[in-house]
Structure formats: structure tokens, C-alpha cells
Write a protein that holds these residues in place. Structure first.
Motif, mmCIF file in Angstrom:
data_model
loop_
_atom_site.group_PDB
_atom_site.id
_atom_site.type_symbol
_atom_site.label_atom_id
_atom_site.label_comp_id
_atom_site.label_asym_id
_atom_site.label_seq_id
_atom_site.Cartn_x
_atom_site.Cartn_y
_atom_site.Cartn_z
ATOM 1 N N SER A 1 57.549 82.204 25.118
ATOM 2 C CA SER A 1 57.084 82.050 24.622
ATOM 3 C C SER A 1 57.663 81.193 23.377
ATOM 4 N N ILE A 2 57.186 80.611 23.241
ATOM 5 C CA ILE A 2 57.733 79.254 22.286
ATOM 6 C C ILE A 2 59.218 80.154 21.510
ATOM 7 N N VAL B 1 53.159 68.604 30.512
ATOM 8 C CA VAL B 1 52.727 69.060 28.706
ATOM 9 C C VAL B 1 53.918 69.153 27.860
ATOM 10 N N PRO C 1 50.744 78.428 21.675
ATOM 11 C CA PRO C 1 51.114 76.956 23.157
ATOM 12 C C PRO C 1 51.070 76.063 22.824
ATOM 13 N N VAL C 2 51.994 75.272 23.514
ATOM 14 C CA VAL C 2 52.741 74.354 23.553
ATOM 15 C C VAL C 2 51.966 73.220 23.559
ATOM 16 N N GLU D 1 55.993 72.825 28.253
ATOM 17 C CA GLU D 1 55.404 74.279 29.208
ATOM 18 C C GLU D 1 55.825 73.618 30.329
ATOM 19 N N LYS E 1 54.813 76.250 33.610
ATOM 20 C CA LYS E 1 53.459 76.563 34.167
ATOM 21 C C LYS E 1 53.362 75.577 35.313
ATOM 22 N N SER F 1 57.063 67.414 33.433
ATOM 23 C CA SER F 1 55.690 68.577 32.911
ATOM 24 C C SER F 1 55.228 67.579 32.380
#
Length: 322
Positions: A77-78, A27, A167-168, A39, A41, A25
Motif C-alpha cells: 500500500s502507499i 502509472v 490507488p496510485v 504502481e 503490478k 511503469s
């Protein structure tokens, strides 16, 4: 995805783990010294794989390429991902918590297992009979705030319910490069230690020049018999990747250690706060001796490129190698 590396992973290996994460990824958030967030997605759209499979792919890659096992937690979530990775038994594994199962999975966990809850907060909750995350989620946020304080209580109440909008944030480690030497047995002789350090200086300088980088600082770590360590960092007057500049600073660092017959088992020399070579200002020099040494250094690099790194170097390191 929250990834936990072994507790005492070397920094250079940790950096390689981050590089493997970046293959999954774009991110990636480094959480030094041993963890990272990813992240997933965008990764799912690119790799066309379900999330648990990506975690397994990562674990296989770290094991086969680096010999490092990792603990991977995956969740919506984190907080959920980090809590999950902590529940994986060492040395490694993957635990995925689907979005629809968050409440049921969190509920039976002890409050101290919830990511972000420290020992003192857990003790305060225990004093009021709140021993599990499910009980914490059942208590009103206002009550949790009275028990733990305003901001801490609000965060704990939200995270017990699986609420964590953070967010990351992409973050890499500051650039660094290191080289290391492990002695055969315990070394007491100061001349041998200094020769080993000079060998590391030559290796580090060569590595930086090949990467077209320069170091703003040097860190020297001494490893002693019994597991003790000594470490010190000093900044260079100007960013450099030249043998002479790094040697001068490395010798100052070893002198600062004040070794008194210490039984050394190894040395680590690290170039810190690296910059690209083209960002280093080229100073006009009237020191003809230094200019001659730089010309000789460039010639030595060309010889090493053709015949190998060990074909040429300081006489002290050659005697040590023999």
C-alpha cells in the motif's frame, strides 16, 4: 513503490527521475518537490522481475544516468511503501515489505515513523502512552478517533493496521523548462548580470522553439553568496517562445529584484506553464519591426542548427563569452 530523491534536487533533475520511473511503469504519481509513487503490478508483468529487483534497477539507473541516489520503499500500500522509504538511510537504498510481513514490520516502529502521522499527532499519542505503531494498532479505532479527531483518528487506526486502499493516481508535473548560469566568483556588476540574463533568455527561447512549445510565464531565481535566494514569477501577456518577448519579461523580473550591489553567484530562468506551439493563437501583426525580428530569429535558428548554438547571438552575450 515510493521513491524519495535528495532534499535539494533540482527540478530539471527531478523531472528526469520521473522519466526513468515512467520507463518502469506507466502509472507514476509525481509528489513534488522530491518524491513519487509508482504502481508496480503492470511493471512486474512486463519486466518479469520481482519487486525488490525493480527497486534496485531504478536505483542503478538514477545513479549511472543522473548521478542521483534515491531511497525506495516497496510495499502492498502507499502507506507501507512511504513508511519504508523513510526508513532507508541516506543517501539511498531499497527496502521491501512483503504483504505477509506488514504487521510484524510496522509493530516496533515509533508512531512518528508511520507515514501520515504528524508531530502533533505523535505527541498526542505519546501523552496516552502510545509510542509504537503496534500499540496504536492494538487500540480500538474509536479510542484513536477520540484522541486525534474523527477523520484523522480513523485514518491513523487503519494505517497502523496496514489498511490503505488508495490507488496510485497518474500525475505529472506541469510542463516547464529551465536554463541556469553559475558565475565564476561573486558578480557585483549589473551589466554582467544583465548580459548573463540575456544569454539565458536566448538559450531558453531556443530550447522552447526546438521543443515546439511556448511559455505562459517566466520565473527568475537569483542565487547569492551565502546561499540566499530570490525568486519571482510573472505571466506573459501571451504564450511565447520568442527572444524579444522573453527578454522583455526577464528584464522586468531583474528590475523587480532591485539589486543593490548584491553578490550574485548564479541565475536560473525557467519557462513555466508550457503549452504546445500549435495551441498558441497566431495574431495578425502590423508591427513590421517585430515581424522583421521574427524572420531574423528563424534565420538565426537555422544557422545554429547547422553550425552550433554559440555561432550567433546578441553582441552583449558574445562580449561576455570572450
Amino acid at each position: 513503490m515510493h521513491v524519495r530523491c535528495p532534499d535539494r534536487i533540482r527540478e530539471d533533475v527531478y523531472r528526469q527521475v520521473l522519466e526513468l520511473l515512467a520507463d518502469l511503469s506507466p502509472v507514476v504519481q509525481a509528489l513534488p518537490p522530491t518524491a513519487a509513487l509508482v504502481e508496480l503490478k503492470g511493471a512486474l508483468r512486463y519486466h518479469g522481475s520481482e519487486v525488490h529487483r525493480l527497486g534496485e534497477i531504478l536505483r542503478v539507473r538514477t545513479l549511472t544516468r543522473l548521478g542521483v541516489d534515491v531511497r525506495v520503499g516497496i510495499g502492498p500500500s502507499i502507506t507501507i511503501a512511504a513508511t519504508a522509504s523513510a526508513q532507508v538511510e541516506p543517501p539511498g537504498g531499497v527496502l521491501t515489505v512483503p504483504p505477509g510481513q506488514v504487521t510484524g514490520w510496522l509493530g516496533p516502529l515509533p508512531v512518528k515513523a508511520l507515514h501520515g502521522i504528524g508531530p502533533q499527532q505523535a505527541a498526542a499519542l505519546h501523552d496516552y502512552g502510545i509510542h509504537t505503531v503496534g500499540l496504536l494498532a492494538a487500540v480500538s479505532p474509536e479510542t484513536v478517533q477520540r484522541l486525534l479527531g474523527g477523520k484523522a483518528g480513523r485514518l491513523a487506526a487503519d494505517r497502523a493496521r496496514g489498511i490503505d486502499p488508495r490507488p496510485v493516481v497518474p500525475r505529472t508535473l506541469p510542463a516547464a523548462a529551465n536554463v541556469r548560469l553559475r558565475f565564476e566568483g561573486h558578480v557585483l556588476d549589473g551589466a554582467d548580470v544583465r548580459a548573463g540574463l540575456l544569454d539565458l533568455v536566448v538559450q531558453l527561447a531556443r530550447l522552447l522553439r526546438r521543443r515546439h512549445q511556448a511559455a505562459r510565464a517566466l520565473t527568475l531565481t537569483l542565487q547569492f553568496a551565502g546561499g540566499a535566494r530570490w525568486e519571482k514569477t510573472r505571466r506573459l501577456p501571451e504564450p511565447s517562445a520568442h527572444d524579444e518577448d522573453l527578454r522583455t519579461m526577464a528584464y522586468r523580473l531583474i528590475d523587480a529584484a532591485g539589486l543593490q550591489r548584491g553578490r550574485l553567484t548564479g541565475l536560473v530562468l525557467k519557462g513555466d506553464d508550457l503549452v504546445d506551439q500549435d495551441q498558441v493563437a497566431q495574431q495578425i501583426s502590423l508591427d513590421h519591426s517585430r515581424e522583421a525580428r521574427l524572420v531574423a530569429e528563424a534565420a538565426a535558428d537555422r544557422i545554429r542548427d547547422k553550425f552550433g548554438n554559440r555561432i550567433i547571438g546578441p553582441a552583449t552575450t558574445a562580449r561576455r563569452a570572450s
